[in-house]
Design a protein around this motif. Sequence first.
Motif, PDB file in Angstrom:
ATOM      1  N   ILE A  44       0.831  -1.199   0.000  1.00 39.64           N
ATOM      2  CA  ILE A  44       0.000   0.000   0.000  1.00 39.64           C
ATOM      3  C   ILE A  44       0.868   1.253   0.000  1.00 39.64           C
ATOM      4  CG2 ILE A  44      -1.626   1.344   1.392  1.00 39.64           C
ATOM      5  CD1 ILE A  44      -2.866  -1.358   2.218  1.00 39.64           C
ATOM      6  N   ASP A  45       1.951   1.238   0.785  1.00 40.59           N
ATOM      7  CA  ASP A  45       2.864   2.382   0.797  1.00 40.59           C
ATOM      8  C   ASP A  45       3.515   2.587  -0.563  1.00 40.59           C
ATOM      9  OD1 ASP A  45       2.257   2.826   3.422  1.00 40.59           O
ATOM     10  OD2 ASP A  45       4.088   1.908   4.218  1.00 40.59           O
ATOM     11  N   GLN A  46       3.901   1.504  -1.211  1.00 40.93           N
ATOM     12  CA  GLN A  46       4.534   1.610  -2.534  1.00 40.93           C
ATOM     13  C   GLN A  46       3.534   2.143  -3.558  1.00 40.93           C
ATOM     14  OE1 GLN A  46       7.759   0.990  -2.738  1.00 40.93           O
ATOM     15  NE2 GLN A  46       7.848   1.595  -4.861  1.00 40.93           N
ATOM     16  N   ALA A  47       2.301   1.683  -3.505  1.00 31.67           N
ATOM     17  CA  ALA A  47       1.273   2.184  -4.422  1.00 31.67           C
ATOM     18  C   ALA A  47       1.012   3.665  -4.188  1.00 31.67           C
ATOM     19  CB  ALA A  47      -0.012   1.380  -4.251  1.00 31.67           C
ATOM     20  N   ALA A  48       1.015   4.083  -2.930  1.00 33.02           N
ATOM     21  CA  ALA A  48       0.814   5.501  -2.629  1.00 33.02           C
ATOM     22  C   ALA A  48       1.969   6.341  -3.165  1.00 33.02           C
ATOM     23  CB  ALA A  48       0.666   5.700  -1.125  1.00 33.02           C
ATOM     24  N   LYS A  49       3.178   5.801  -3.112  1.00 33.46           N
ATOM     25  CA  LYS A  49       4.325   6.516  -3.679  1.00 33.46           C
ATOM     26  C   LYS A  49       4.164   6.702  -5.182  1.00 33.46           C
ATOM     27  CE  LYS A  49       8.040   5.285  -0.530  1.00 33.46           C
ATOM     28  NZ  LYS A  49       9.356   4.627  -0.447  1.00 33.46           N
ATOM     29  N   TYR A  50       3.738   5.643  -5.872  1.00 29.02           N
ATOM     30  CA  TYR A  50       3.563   5.742  -7.319  1.00 29.02           C
ATOM     31  C   TYR A  50       2.464   6.734  -7.673  1.00 29.02           C
ATOM     32  CZ  TYR A  50       6.583   1.683  -7.931  1.00 29.02           C
ATOM     33  OH  TYR A  50       7.646   0.821  -7.930  1.00 29.02           O
ATOM     34  N   ILE A  51       1.379   6.720  -6.929  1.00 28.21           N
ATOM     35  CA  ILE A  51       0.292   7.658  -7.196  1.00 28.21           C
ATOM     36  C   ILE A  51       0.752   9.085  -6.935  1.00 28.21           C
ATOM     37  CG2 ILE A  51      -1.986   8.410  -6.393  1.00 28.21           C
ATOM     38  CD1 ILE A  51      -2.597   5.411  -5.920  1.00 28.21           C
ATOM     39  N   GLY A  52       1.473   9.304  -5.848  1.00 22.65           N
ATOM     40  CA  GLY A  52       1.972  10.643  -5.541  1.00 22.65           C
ATOM     41  C   GLY A  52       2.968  11.141  -6.566  1.00 22.65           C
ATOM     42  N   ALA A  53       3.859  10.261  -7.024  1.00 25.85           N
ATOM     43  CA  ALA A  53       4.828  10.659  -8.038  1.00 25.85           C
ATOM     44  C   ALA A  53       4.137  10.985  -9.362  1.00 25.85           C
ATOM     45  CB  ALA A  53       5.867   9.569  -8.237  1.00 25.85           C
ATOM     46  N   GLY A  54       3.127  10.207  -9.709  1.00 30.23           N
ATOM     47  CA  GLY A  54       2.373  10.499 -10.930  1.00 30.23           C
ATOM     48  C   GLY A  54       1.632  11.823 -10.849  1.00 30.23           C
ATOM     49  N   ALA A  55       1.075  12.100  -9.677  1.00 26.52           N
ATOM     50  CA  ALA A  55       0.387  13.387  -9.505  1.00 26.52           C
ATOM     51  C   ALA A  55       1.372  14.549  -9.530  1.00 26.52           C
ATOM     52  CB  ALA A  55      -0.387  13.380  -8.185  1.00 26.52           C
ATOM     53  N   ALA A  56       2.592  14.319  -9.052  1.00 28.25           N
ATOM     54  CA  ALA A  56       3.584  15.395  -9.047  1.00 28.25           C
ATOM     55  C   ALA A  56       4.077  15.713 -10.451  1.00 28.25           C
ATOM     56  CB  ALA A  56       4.756  15.020  -8.151  1.00 28.25           C
ATOM     57  N   THR A  57       4.078  14.738 -11.352  1.00 29.12           N
ATOM     58  CA  THR A  57       4.568  14.994 -12.707  1.00 29.12           C
ATOM     59  C   THR A  57       3.551  15.710 -13.590  1.00 29.12           C
ATOM     60  OG1 THR A  57       3.891  12.792 -13.394  1.00 29.12           O
ATOM     61  CG2 THR A  57       6.178  13.066 -12.696  1.00 29.12           C
ATOM     62  N   VAL A  58       2.354  15.955 -13.080  1.00 27.79           N
ATOM     63  CA  VAL A  58       1.368  16.713 -13.850  1.00 27.79           C
ATOM     64  C   VAL A  58       1.900  18.118 -14.132  1.00 27.79           C
ATOM     65  CG1 VAL A  58      -0.964  17.692 -13.743  1.00 27.79           C
ATOM     66  CG2 VAL A  58      -0.565  15.354 -13.035  1.00 27.79           C
ATOM     67  N   ALA A 110       8.675  14.487  -7.767  1.00 26.73           N
ATOM     68  CA  ALA A 110       8.311  13.096  -8.074  1.00 26.73           C
ATOM     69  C   ALA A 110       9.439  12.154  -7.653  1.00 26.73           C
ATOM     70  CB  ALA A 110       8.010  12.959  -9.551  1.00 26.73           C
ATOM     71  N   PHE A 111      10.676  12.507  -7.961  1.00 26.19           N
ATOM     72  CA  PHE A 111      11.800  11.646  -7.584  1.00 26.19           C
ATOM     73  C   PHE A 111      12.026  11.625  -6.073  1.00 26.19           C
ATOM     74  CE2 PHE A 111      13.169  12.189 -12.091  1.00 26.19           C
ATOM     75  CZ  PHE A 111      13.055  10.847 -12.430  1.00 26.19           C
ATOM     76  N   LEU A 112      11.756  12.741  -5.413  1.00 22.94           N
ATOM     77  CA  LEU A 112      11.849  12.745  -3.952  1.00 22.94           C
ATOM     78  C   LEU A 112      10.811  11.824  -3.334  1.00 22.94           C
ATOM     79  CD1 LEU A 112      12.529  16.484  -3.032  1.00 22.94           C
ATOM     80  CD2 LEU A 112      13.988  14.525  -2.593  1.00 22.94           C
ATOM     81  N   ILE A 113       9.594  11.859  -3.863  1.00 30.25           N
ATOM     82  CA  ILE A 113       8.534  10.991  -3.349  1.00 30.25           C
ATOM     83  C   ILE A 113       8.904   9.519  -3.555  1.00 30.25           C
ATOM     84  CG2 ILE A 113       6.156  10.240  -3.748  1.00 30.25           C
ATOM     85  CD1 ILE A 113       5.498  13.199  -4.309  1.00 30.25           C
ATOM     86  N   LEU A 114       9.466   9.198  -4.724  1.00 28.63           N
ATOM     87  CA  LEU A 114       9.785   7.802  -5.031  1.00 28.63           C
ATOM     88  C   LEU A 114      10.979   7.275  -4.246  1.00 28.63           C
ATOM     89  CD1 LEU A 114       9.308   7.542  -8.879  1.00 28.63           C
ATOM     90  CD2 LEU A 114       7.938   6.472  -7.110  1.00 28.63           C
ATOM     91  N   TYR A 115      12.037   8.075  -4.122  1.00 26.06           N
ATOM     92  CA  TYR A 115      13.279   7.517  -3.611  1.00 26.06           C
ATOM     93  C   TYR A 115      13.720   8.051  -2.259  1.00 26.06           C
ATOM     94  CZ  TYR A 115      13.558   5.855  -8.356  1.00 26.06           C
ATOM     95  OH  TYR A 115      13.268   5.238  -9.541  1.00 26.06           O
ATOM     96  N   ALA A 116      13.160   9.137  -1.778  1.00 31.03           N
ATOM     97  CA  ALA A 116      13.612   9.688  -0.497  1.00 31.03           C
ATOM     98  C   ALA A 116      12.694   9.306   0.662  1.00 31.03           C
ATOM     99  CB  ALA A 116      13.726  11.202  -0.589  1.00 31.03           C
TER     100      ALA A 116
END
Length: 117
Positions: A44-58, A110-116
């Motif tokens: 669930i945490d990983q899915a939330a990261k992907y959703i947040g990163a996708g929203a950040a790239t808008v 987006a990269f901060l959300i994914l990797y930090a």
Amino acid sequence: ANYCMMSMIGVRTIAPRCFSMYRYAYPVTTVSNDLHSSANRRDIDQAAKYIGAGAATVGAAGSGAGIGSVFGNLCIAYARNPGLKQQLFTYTLLGFAVSETMGLFSFMMAFLILYAF
């Protein structure tokens, strides 16, 4: 194995069944596993990261639209007054830089959300 297991908040208490009414006098305590994350929680945490990163790239789409608008307006302004070519181009580069910076900030988030996190 004549034990009863009573759970309190965050701690499991194991006491002999014959002393169950005195369970708070001399309990044997073990730390619970409630603090560890399960596989479902990690998914669930990983899915939330992907959703947040996708929203950040808008923001990158907004950056592309802004750059197109800046250079489109440069063409219109140059067609109206060709004598201001150098001044118009200077302002266009400034608008391009600001718009591109917003796009890079969105990718950075987006990269901060994914990797930090």
